[in-house]
Design a protein around this motif. Structure first.
Motif, mmCIF file in Angstrom:
data_model
loop_
_atom_site.group_PDB
_atom_site.id
_atom_site.type_symbol
_atom_site.label_atom_id
_atom_site.label_comp_id
_atom_site.label_asym_id
_atom_site.label_seq_id
_atom_site.Cartn_x
_atom_site.Cartn_y
_atom_site.Cartn_z
ATOM 1 N N ASN A 28 62.700 113.169 24.637
ATOM 2 C CA ASN A 28 61.686 113.520 23.642
ATOM 3 C C ASN A 28 61.530 115.018 23.456
ATOM 4 O O ASN A 28 60.900 115.474 22.514
ATOM 5 C CB ASN A 28 60.346 112.866 23.995
ATOM 6 N N PHE A 29 62.105 115.801 24.397
ATOM 7 C CA PHE A 29 62.122 117.251 24.202
ATOM 8 C C PHE A 29 63.546 117.733 23.898
ATOM 9 O O PHE A 29 63.849 118.915 23.990
ATOM 10 C CB PHE A 29 61.553 117.971 25.427
ATOM 11 N N GLY A 87 55.358 112.936 25.169
ATOM 12 C CA GLY A 87 56.406 112.740 24.159
ATOM 13 C C GLY A 87 56.467 111.293 23.714
ATOM 14 O O GLY A 87 56.166 110.370 24.480
ATOM 15 N N VAL A 88 56.854 111.114 22.448
ATOM 16 C CA VAL A 88 56.962 109.766 21.883
ATOM 17 C C VAL A 88 58.337 109.683 21.225
ATOM 18 O O VAL A 88 58.758 110.635 20.542
ATOM 19 C CB VAL A 88 55.833 109.532 20.837
ATOM 20 N N ARG A 93 56.971 107.331 16.533
ATOM 21 C CA ARG A 93 55.924 108.338 16.290
ATOM 22 C C ARG A 93 54.962 107.895 15.204
ATOM 23 O O ARG A 93 55.283 107.055 14.380
ATOM 24 C CB ARG A 93 56.572 109.681 15.896
ATOM 25 N N ARG A 94 53.768 108.513 15.239
ATOM 26 C CA ARG A 94 52.701 108.269 14.251
ATOM 27 C C ARG A 94 52.265 106.818 14.213
ATOM 28 O O ARG A 94 51.968 106.274 13.163
ATOM 29 C CB ARG A 94 53.117 108.727 12.832
ATOM 30 N N ARG A 95 52.278 106.157 15.348
ATOM 31 C CA ARG A 95 51.765 104.785 15.430
ATOM 32 C C ARG A 95 50.672 104.675 16.480
ATOM 33 O O ARG A 95 50.395 103.599 16.999
ATOM 34 C CB ARG A 95 52.899 103.808 15.753
ATOM 35 N N LEU A 97 50.525 106.044 19.599
ATOM 36 C CA LEU A 97 50.843 105.998 21.042
ATOM 37 C C LEU A 97 50.268 107.206 21.790
ATOM 38 O O LEU A 97 49.805 107.064 22.928
ATOM 39 C CB LEU A 97 52.354 105.889 21.256
ATOM 40 N N LEU A 98 50.278 108.381 21.167
ATOM 41 C CA LEU A 98 49.642 109.524 21.835
ATOM 42 C C LEU A 98 48.150 109.254 22.028
ATOM 43 O O LEU A 98 47.596 109.528 23.098
ATOM 44 C CB LEU A 98 49.853 110.803 21.014
ATOM 45 N N ALA A 121 49.889 123.630 24.814
ATOM 46 C CA ALA A 121 50.279 122.831 23.652
ATOM 47 C C ALA A 121 51.540 123.377 23.014
ATOM 48 O O ALA A 121 51.587 124.547 22.649
ATOM 49 C CB ALA A 121 49.148 122.848 22.632
ATOM 50 N N GLU A 123 52.488 122.230 20.226
ATOM 51 C CA GLU A 123 52.033 122.310 18.833
ATOM 52 C C GLU A 123 50.520 122.372 18.826
ATOM 53 O O GLU A 123 49.842 121.392 19.165
ATOM 54 C CB GLU A 123 52.498 121.083 18.055
ATOM 55 N N TYR A 127 45.864 119.012 19.682
ATOM 56 C CA TYR A 127 44.975 118.630 20.779
ATOM 57 C C TYR A 127 43.479 118.847 20.562
ATOM 58 O O TYR A 127 42.677 118.369 21.340
ATOM 59 C CB TYR A 127 45.456 119.279 22.082
HETATM 60 C C1 LIG Z 1 53.418 115.029 19.130
HETATM 61 C C2 LIG Z 1 53.599 113.559 19.532
HETATM 62 C C3 LIG Z 1 53.418 113.425 21.031
HETATM 63 C C4 LIG Z 1 52.561 112.716 18.774
HETATM 64 O O1 LIG Z 1 52.662 111.373 19.204
HETATM 65 P P1 LIG Z 1 52.327 110.140 18.224
HETATM 66 O O2 LIG Z 1 52.335 108.910 19.031
HETATM 67 O O3 LIG Z 1 53.202 110.246 17.068
HETATM 68 O O4 LIG Z 1 50.830 110.493 17.802
HETATM 69 P P2 LIG Z 1 49.720 109.445 17.312
HETATM 70 O O5 LIG Z 1 50.315 108.523 16.313
HETATM 71 O O6 LIG Z 1 49.052 108.821 18.482
HETATM 72 O O7 LIG Z 1 48.733 110.442 16.623
HETATM 73 C C5 LIG Z 1 47.597 110.939 17.271
HETATM 74 C C6 LIG Z 1 46.877 111.877 16.349
HETATM 75 O O8 LIG Z 1 47.548 113.141 16.368
HETATM 76 C C7 LIG Z 1 47.970 113.487 15.056
HETATM 77 N N1 LIG Z 1 49.289 114.113 15.212
HETATM 78 C C8 LIG Z 1 50.351 113.565 15.787
HETATM 79 N N2 LIG Z 1 51.378 114.450 15.768
HETATM 80 C C9 LIG Z 1 50.922 115.558 15.177
HETATM 81 C C10 LIG Z 1 51.526 116.801 14.857
HETATM 82 N N3 LIG Z 1 52.798 117.094 15.182
HETATM 83 N N4 LIG Z 1 50.758 117.730 14.248
HETATM 84 C C11 LIG Z 1 49.475 117.465 13.927
HETATM 85 N N5 LIG Z 1 48.854 116.296 14.202
HETATM 86 C C12 LIG Z 1 49.586 115.352 14.814
HETATM 87 C C13 LIG Z 1 48.010 112.206 14.293
HETATM 88 O O9 LIG Z 1 47.805 112.430 12.918
HETATM 89 C C14 LIG Z 1 46.869 111.425 14.908
HETATM 90 O O10 LIG Z 1 45.621 111.831 14.378
HETATM 91 P P3 LIG Z 1 44.469 110.787 14.007
HETATM 92 O O11 LIG Z 1 44.239 109.971 15.274
HETATM 93 O O12 LIG Z 1 43.334 111.652 13.644
HETATM 94 O O13 LIG Z 1 45.054 109.972 12.910
HETATM 95 C C15 LIG Z 1 55.009 113.069 19.121
HETATM 96 O O14 LIG Z 1 55.190 113.296 17.758
HETATM 97 C C16 LIG Z 1 56.132 113.769 19.868
HETATM 98 O O15 LIG Z 1 56.574 113.271 20.886
HETATM 99 N N6 LIG Z 1 56.664 114.915 19.391
HETATM 100 C C17 LIG Z 1 57.761 115.612 20.049
HETATM 101 C C18 LIG Z 1 57.389 116.190 21.404
HETATM 102 C C19 LIG Z 1 56.146 117.037 21.317
HETATM 103 O O16 LIG Z 1 55.988 117.824 20.386
HETATM 104 N N7 LIG Z 1 55.243 116.888 22.279
HETATM 105 C C20 LIG Z 1 54.007 117.610 22.286
HETATM 106 C C21 LIG Z 1 53.937 118.354 23.561
HETATM 107 S S1 LIG Z 1 52.590 119.434 23.549
#
Ligand SMILES: CC(C)(COP(=O)(O)OP(=O)(O)OC[C@H]1O[C@@H](n2cnc3c(N)ncnc32)[C@H](O)[C@@H]1OP(=O)(O)O)[C@@H](O)C(=O)NCCC(=O)NCCS
Length: 408
Positions: A28-29, A87-88, A93-95, A97-98, A121, A123, A127
């Motif tokens: 995921n990274f 990581g997802v 993603r966007r379902r 899980l975070l 963070a 990104e 958070y």
């Molecule tokens: C970032 C990441 C962990 C988000 O996981 P996800 O399961 O897609 O997130 P969710 O669907 O649970 O979304 C949770 C909330 O965060 C928001 N969100 C998710 N990714 C986001 C992003 N990149 N930027 C801004 N907001 C984001 C969603 O809109 C959602 O908001 P809501 O609950 O108000 O609708 C995933 O996209 C990922 O693994 N990215 C690559 C690795 C990474 O960047 N990790 C972060 C380490 S700090």
């Protein structure tokens, strides 16, 4: 089968599942972790804090929390979940899980009676919604050492380069003493010290030297690499300081002087320093030290009253905060913080308080690294009376800016 995230199982992994978990983290990274890296991660994390989401046998999301203590103003420390390796998988993603993983991490922190959680963070946009606010703003420092000098040097006679076993024996006590002087610093287990001092695979070096370790016994240490470079036969190398920690101003100056004195280099840089770094005033030409935004430490109050009453305050006073908290609803409501002779009590009230803000903003001011005045002007907090801002900023002020020298 459709992509229904609700049917996926979220739980801590077992020891047998850990290598697959670590490979999921790597994927995921964008990388594939080596066996030593998997073993290192296993030593850093309690197994029940390594969370995975399973689609059948496949891990589609991962996250975890390190078990830390964070230092607080006044020299106390409290439990802090260091949220990490989130990581997802791209196809999940966007379902939500975070959202689910964060819920599990924060619920577990609460069960463990940790008043705080923290993270760095990748990104910044993600958070705030989970109640994390920037509590320790950090700066990256780059000094042009061909044209600026330490103005009042103390000399480097006390600084020696040491080997890993000497560092492992000497650095933790210095770090512990420094934690009593600055809020925001995390405690490290032996496994953490081994990671930051001993673990040094060549593929992490990107053309730089192996990690070097400098010590002033009982007073300060520095870990750094240097990169050799010549431009048209002229030396143009760089010293990259990873950590420079000292318990008194002379030791701090001596370590910077040591870094500035390394031959064949023209720059000294350090990625994550406090905004009140002594270097900014140690040099004779401030214009030749750039300090720009870096990775900041995000903090979350998991147990609001426990978090706010654990620290010492700079001024007595009474203020009521009306707090929103979407992820940890037990924190939502109006809380009266009363400080008498520097000691705080915090209890829930009915009605509206003097300050309205989200728990992320309360976390931002909680270590003194961000002022309420700044948040009010940024429209992130509102007050009924302007003098409340001055009172809160006097109460929460700290002598030194909070800082945590190592990303996790
Ligand atoms: C970032 C990441 C962990 C988000 O996981 P996800 O399961 O897609 O997130 P969710 O669907 O649970 O979304 C949770 C909330 O965060 C928001 N969100 C998710 N990714 C986001 C992003 N990149 N930027 C801004 N907001 C984001 C969603 O809109 C959602 O908001 P809501 O609950 O108000 O609708 C995933 O996209 C990922 O693994 N990215 C690559 C690795 C990474 O960047 N990790 C972060 C380490 S700090």
């Amino acid at each position: 089968m459709g992509k229904d995230a609700d049917r996926l199982e979220l739980r801590s992994v077992t020891d047998d599942e850990f290598p697959a978990f670590a490979r999921s983290v790597g994927r995921n990274f964008g990388g594939e972790p080596s066996q030593p890296r998997i073993e290192r991660l296993r030593k850093l994390i309690d197994i029940d804090r390594a969370f995975a989401v399973f689609d059948g046998d496949r891990i589609v999301a991962n996250s975890g929390a390190y078990t830390f203590d964070v230092s607080l103003p006044g020299g106390t420390t409290r439990g802090c979940a260091g949220v990490t390796i989130v990581g997802v998988a791209t196809d999940w993603r966007r379902r939500g899980l975070l959202n689910r993983m964060m819920r599990a991490i924060l619920d577990q922190a609460r069960e463990r009676e940790e008043p705080f959680a923290a993270l760095y963070a990748s990104e910044a946009m993600i958070y705030g919604r989970f109640g994390f606010g920037i509590a320790a703003p950090h700066v990256e420092i780059v000094a042009d050492t061909t044209r600026c000098r330490i103005e009042r040097p103390v000399g480097t006679d006390d600084v020696s380069l040491v080997d890993v076993p000497t560092a492992i024996a000497a650095f933790p006590a210095i770090h512990e003493a420094a934690r009593r002087q600055r809020a925001g610093m995390m405690s490290w287990t032996d496994a953490w010290w081994r990671t930051v001092l001993e673990y040094d695979p060549p593929d992490d070096r990107d053309g730089r030297s192996p990690r070097l370790l400098a010590l002033i016994p009982d007073r300060g240490f520095m870990t750094y690499r240097w990169k050799e470079r010549f431009d048209h036969m002229t030396p143009n190398g760089e010293v990259e300081i990873q950590m420079l920690v000292a318990t008194d101003p002379e030791a701090e100056s001596a370590l910077w002087e040591f870094a500035f004195s390394i031959d064949l280099t023209t720059k000294v840089s350090s990625f994550m320093r406090p905004p009140d770094d002594a270097l900014l005033h140690l040099v004779d030409n401030r214009a030749l030290v750039q300090d720009r935004g870096s990775e900041h430490l995000y903090l979350r109050l998991v147990d609001l009253p426990a978090a706010l009453t654990a620290r010492a305050y700079s001024a007595d006073g009474e203020v009521a905060f009306t707090v929103t908290d979407a992820t940890c609803p037990w924190n939502a409501g109006t809380w009266r913080l009363a400080v008498t002779d520097g000691t705080a009590t915090c209890e829930k009230l009915d009605g509206h308080g003097d300050v309205a803000l989200d728990v992320a903003e309360l976390a931002s001011i909680s270590l003194g690294g961000v002022r309420l005045d700044h948040l009010v002007r940024g429209r992130r907090a509102s007050v009924r009376r302007a003098e409340t801002v001055r009172l809160v900023d006097r109460m929460f002020a700290t002598e030194r800016a909070p800082w945590n020298p190592n990303e996790f």
